[in-house]
Enzyme design. Structure first.
Site, PDB file in Angstrom:
ATOM      1  N   PRO A 153      -8.388  67.061   0.270  1.00  0.00           N
ATOM      2  CA  PRO A 153      -8.534  66.197  -0.911  1.00  0.00           C
ATOM      3  C   PRO A 153      -9.407  64.973  -0.638  1.00  0.00           C
ATOM      4  CG  PRO A 153      -6.205  66.365  -0.227  1.00  0.00           C
ATOM      5  CD  PRO A 153      -7.002  67.233   0.682  1.00  0.00           C
ATOM      6  N   GLU A 171       0.565  67.419   6.359  1.00  0.00           N
ATOM      7  CA  GLU A 171       0.059  66.129   5.879  1.00  0.00           C
ATOM      8  C   GLU A 171      -1.409  65.907   6.224  1.00  0.00           C
ATOM      9  OE1 GLU A 171       2.002  64.217   3.838  1.00  0.00           O
ATOM     10  OE2 GLU A 171       3.272  65.995   4.047  1.00  0.00           O
ATOM     11  N   ARG A 201     -20.303  84.196  -7.469  1.00  0.00           N
ATOM     12  CA  ARG A 201     -20.816  84.673  -8.749  1.00  0.00           C
ATOM     13  C   ARG A 201     -22.241  84.190  -9.038  1.00  0.00           C
ATOM     14  NH1 ARG A 201     -20.679  81.362 -12.798  1.00  0.00           N
ATOM     15  NH2 ARG A 201     -20.274  82.822 -14.488  1.00  0.00           N
ATOM     16  N   ASP A 245     -24.411  80.449 -18.565  1.00  0.00           N
ATOM     17  CA  ASP A 245     -23.111  79.815 -18.354  1.00  0.00           C
ATOM     18  C   ASP A 245     -23.050  78.406 -18.909  1.00  0.00           C
ATOM     19  OD1 ASP A 245     -22.566  81.954 -16.804  1.00  0.00           O
ATOM     20  OD2 ASP A 245     -22.577  80.877 -14.890  1.00  0.00           O
TER      21      ASP A 245
HETATM   22 CL1  6GU Z   1      -9.422  71.132  -0.626  1.00  0.00          CL
HETATM   23  N1  6GU Z   1      -6.837  70.637  -0.381  1.00  0.00           N
HETATM   24  C1  6GU Z   1      -5.668  70.152  -0.815  1.00  0.00           C
HETATM   25  N2  6GU Z   1      -4.579  70.258  -0.031  1.00  0.00           N
HETATM   26  N3  6GU Z   1      -5.510  69.557  -1.992  1.00  0.00           N
HETATM   27  C2  6GU Z   1      -6.609  69.457  -2.757  1.00  0.00           C
HETATM   28  C3  6GU Z   1      -7.868  69.958  -2.379  1.00  0.00           C
HETATM   29  C4  6GU Z   1      -7.940  70.541  -1.144  1.00  0.00           C
HETATM   30  N4  6GU Z   1      -8.751  69.703  -3.357  1.00  0.00           N
HETATM   31  C5  6GU Z   1      -8.058  69.087  -4.311  1.00  0.00           C
HETATM   32  N5  6GU Z   1      -6.775  68.916  -3.962  1.00  0.00           N
END
Ligand code: 6GU
Length: 250
Positions: A91, A118, A156, A169
């Site tokens: 994230p 974590e 794709r 698209d």
């Molecule tokens: Cl790549 N991993 C995790 N654990 N949560 C996320 C993500 C990735 N992308 C958005 N939320």
């Protein structure tokens, strides 16, 4: 033709079986447009308990992914594909988008590393990782679903994977798609717009462009600011704003 290869490092290889054994992605694998290999991070452990995570130094909640199995997994895959691009799914990464998907099509081999717990021991980033990707501002329990999103969006775009070339698209042209209809023509009192049945292709194209612009300006005005609009588009947008003024006055 060349095959684009995706190597995935994960603690949950089974998660990938069903999505990639269906429909378009499966067909792309069979026709060798893409190749997907899933590797279990646990297979690169060397201790008796096959440990992949451990307590954080300094204390705190949760567990951290140990560096050795991931680093060694990357190295084993890299022996076969030296120039593979290594992507850490987290994230904290750069936010994925259609433009990012397009950019990734230029690599022959991607190694996608999925985290759990974590987080990753920071040293994983320092050895082999070329970039970090997030799929949006929310937290998932692991990088697996995010990896599937990235592979699907990239695959794709490769020539031959879709029946068409994807050039119509949503987002390819930077604005949203126009409304689509199929049979039946009359359904529960809601009818297909007459113009689509007129056979007048120039008029249909104009109607569709106007509907695309209308929908984009209502739902995603941010996109309209980013795309190049033609003088004809400006005319259509003026009409749209006129139409809605009329609507308000009625
Ligand atoms: Cl790549 N991993 C995790 N654990 N949560 C996320 C993500 C990735 N992308 C958005 N939320």
């Amino acid at each position: 033709m060349r095959t684009m290869r995706f190597d995935i490092l994960t603690l949950f290889p089974e998660m990938f079986y069903s999505p990639f054994e269906k429909s378009i992605i499966k067909r792309a694998i069979i026709s060798k447009l893409i190749g997907i290999r899933v590797h279990n991070i646990r297979d690169f452990t060397k201790d008796k308990h096959r440990t992949t995570d451990d307590y954080p130094f300094g204390g705190g909640e949760g567990m951290v992914m140990k560096p050795e199995p991931i680093i060694e997994g990357i190295e084993v895959i890299k022996k076969e594909h030296q120039d593979a691009r290594v992507i850490l799914m987290t994230p904290q990464g750069v936010q994925f988008s259609q433009a990012e998907a397009k950019r990734l099509t230029s690599y022959k081999n991607l190694i996608l590393v999925c985290g759990r717990y974590e987080g990753f021991d920071e040293r994983i980033r320092e050895f082999w990782v070329d970039e970090e990707i997030s799929i949006g501002d929310y937290v998932l329990t692991g990088g697996e679903l995010a990896t599937m999103v990235v592979i699907d969006a990239v695959a794709r775009l490769l020539p031959g994977v879709l029946g068409n070339d994807g050039s119509t698209d949503s987002f390819y042209q930077g604005i949203l798609e126009y409304p689509q209809y199929t049979r039946p023509r009359f359904y529960r009192g809601k009818n297909v717009p007459e113009i689509l049945l007129s056979g007048n292709h120039a008029k249909i194209a104009r109607w569709r462009r106007k509907e695309s612009l209308k929908r984009t300006s209502a739902r995603r005005p941010d996109l309209l600011k980013k795309v190049m609009l033609s003088p004809e588009d400006d005319k259509l947008l003026a009409e749209i704003s006129n139409d809605s003024d009329q609507e308000l006055r009625r």
